[in-house]
Scaffold this motif. Structure first.
Motif, PDB file in Angstrom:
ATOM      1  N   THR A 343      -6.040   1.616 -13.033  1.00  0.00           N
ATOM      2  CA  THR A 343      -4.832   1.765 -12.217  1.00  0.00           C
ATOM      3  C   THR A 343      -4.688   0.663 -11.165  1.00  0.00           C
ATOM      4  N   GLU A 344      -5.786   0.232 -10.567  1.00  0.00           N
ATOM      5  CA  GLU A 344      -5.696  -0.831  -9.563  1.00  0.00           C
ATOM      6  C   GLU A 344      -5.224  -2.132 -10.206  1.00  0.00           C
ATOM      7  N   LEU A 347      -1.450  -1.918 -10.948  1.00  0.00           N
ATOM      8  CA  LEU A 347      -0.628  -2.176  -9.762  1.00  0.00           C
ATOM      9  C   LEU A 347      -0.637  -3.657  -9.407  1.00  0.00           C
ATOM     10  N   ASP A 348      -1.799  -4.287  -9.541  1.00  0.00           N
ATOM     11  CA  ASP A 348      -1.894  -5.720  -9.242  1.00  0.00           C
ATOM     12  C   ASP A 348      -0.974  -6.531 -10.139  1.00  0.00           C
ATOM     13  N   ILE A 371       5.296   2.418 -12.729  1.00  0.00           N
ATOM     14  CA  ILE A 371       5.130   2.778 -11.306  1.00  0.00           C
ATOM     15  C   ILE A 371       5.130   4.296 -11.146  1.00  0.00           C
ATOM     16  N   LEU A 374       1.803   5.621 -12.283  1.00  0.00           N
ATOM     17  CA  LEU A 374       0.732   5.342 -11.328  1.00  0.00           C
ATOM     18  C   LEU A 374       0.795   6.300 -10.136  1.00  0.00           C
ATOM     19  N   THR A 381      -2.059   7.851  -2.759  1.00  0.00           N
ATOM     20  CA  THR A 381      -1.174   6.751  -3.111  1.00  0.00           C
ATOM     21  C   THR A 381      -1.319   5.600  -2.127  1.00  0.00           C
ATOM     22  N   THR A 384       0.694   0.017  -0.946  1.00  0.00           N
ATOM     23  CA  THR A 384       1.342  -0.936  -1.845  1.00  0.00           C
ATOM     24  C   THR A 384       2.121  -0.217  -2.935  1.00  0.00           C
ATOM     25  N   LEU A 385       1.557   0.846  -3.482  1.00  0.00           N
ATOM     26  CA  LEU A 385       2.240   1.605  -4.526  1.00  0.00           C
ATOM     27  C   LEU A 385       3.440   2.350  -3.952  1.00  0.00           C
TER      28      LEU A 385
END
Length: 394
Positions: A343-344, A347-348, A371, A374, A381, A384-385
């Motif tokens: 998941t990280e 998002l990146d 999104i 995630l 959360t 950033t997300l």
């Protein structure tokens, strides 16, 4: 965790299913997907893949955009992009009106260069810049092509129609994209350019790909091969033929036709090996890198996320690759990372897509669903997300 409103793909599927008077089990039985997945998507527990949405839309006999909610009007209005669509629509309607006595057009050579610049702007994902300039260029080229007909003028006009299609698709105006493709066919016929005609068939096929009509998409690809076969042998025709094979590969993947995927990727790879990078041909980005990206995309479409992730990690994106293609890869990779529990990293890669192509990423349904997925799976959360979710309007 942000609290989403109830306006998402799952709720729209539920509404359309009820209008069709179908139970969840009855709708699931009409698709290749399980009742369990349908139930999770409807309640917002799972994000909807584009393949899933297309299958459900076909089963419900509605357009995909009915379920995705495109175009995302609120965000488009906030970004002052919605106001740029109407002038494009009006410019597309000039095609059969002949010359405009009130218009002083620039020289054809200048307009040809301008049509190429607009293609480059779209590939660089400068959608606002391209959309703002496009109506005027279409008007001038329409006048010039009627006043002094030439192959160059008709080809350039066809190119501007193709740009209108690209902008419309990226902003979610699929009805407008269809009109633009019809105009492209009209101009390509007058230019007597089989390669342009074949590119148009490729784009038509992708329209049906999005709608889940894979048989029609495959027929359009075959028609494109027949058309490009009329062109002189050379690099241009080969690049177009290779891109047709790449289009066929993702259509085959969406239809879960593994043999078709392998065959079309193999044919495209042979062409790419023979002619090398041909990114300059009709702005198709065809070449060895694009073959690798389509092979990965096919794995994503078939739900082979482990294989897709392995491929993604091996891909080396050259700096010269079109920004639009790079952003598409990053969005695909983010989906793959999410589905494999990274998941990280997901998002990146979404953040990288946003940095590279903010307008394209914001209006990409795949990015929005990733999104959403995630956010749903996150125990806590990250800021950033939260920011990304708010940015795309979730």
């Amino acid at each position: 965790m942000p609290s989403f409103d109830d306006d998402h793909i799952g709720t729209r599927i539920r509404e359309q299913r009820r209008l069709a008077r179908l139970s969840q089990r009855e709708l699931a039985a009409r698709t290749p997907f399980s009742y369990s997945l349908l139930n999770q998507v409807e309640c917002g527990a799972r994000p909807a893949t584009q393949n899933f949405v297309a299958a459900v839309a076909t089963a419900l006999k509605v357009d995909v955009t009915t379920l995705t909610g495109q175009p995302y009007v609120t965000e488009l209005q906030r970004d002052r992009l919605a106001e740029l669509v109407r002038p494009i629509r009006e410019a597309l309607d000039l095609y059969d009106l002949g010359t405009n006595p009130d218009l002083v057009a620039r020289p054809t050579a200048t307009l040809v260069a301008e049509s190429d610049r607009l293609c480059a702007e779209v590939r660089a994902t400068h959608l606002r810049n391209a959309a703002r300039a496009l109506p005027g260029v279409i008007a001038e080229l329409t006048h010039a092509a009627w006043a002094t007909p030439s192959t160059e003028a008709w080809k350039a006009l066809a190119s501007t129609y193709r740009t209108a299609h690209d902008i419309a698709v990226k902003l979610g105006y699929y009805d407008l994209s269809t009109v633009a493709l019809d105009r492209m066919a009209w101009a390509a016929e007058r230019a007597s350019d089989p390669c342009l005609g074949a590119v148009r068939q490729y784009m038509r096929a992708l329209v049906y790909f999005r709608e889940g009509e894979y048989t029609i998409g495959q027929r359009l690809i075959a028609a494109g091969h027949n058309i490009v076969g009329q062109a002189q042998e050379g690099r241009e025709g080969s690049a177009v033929a290779g891109q047709l094979h790449l289009g066929a590969s993702v259509i085959a993947a969406r239809a879960n036709n593994v043999t078709g995927v392998v065959q079309h990727i193999s044919e495209a790879r042979k062409i790419a090996k023979r002619i090398g990078d041909a990114s300059d041909v009709h702005w198709l980005s065809f070449g060895p890198v694009n073959v690798a990206l389509h092979r990965m995309s096919a794995a994503v479409e078939m739900g082979q996320y482990d294989s897709a992730l392995t491929q993604a990690r091996r891909v080396r994106i050259p700096s010269a690759l079109a920004t639009s293609r790079r952003a598409h890869f990053l969005i695909d990779r983010a989906r793959t990372e999410m589905e494999t529990g990274h998941t990280e990293a997901a998002l990146d890669h979404l953040m990288q897509a946003r940095k590279a192509a903010p307008e394209q990423t914001r209006y990409h349904p795949g990015a929005r669903e990733t999104i959403r997925g995630l956010v749903h799976t996150a125990r806590r959360t990250p800021d950033t997300l939260n920011y990304m979710a708010a940015w795309v309007g979730l």
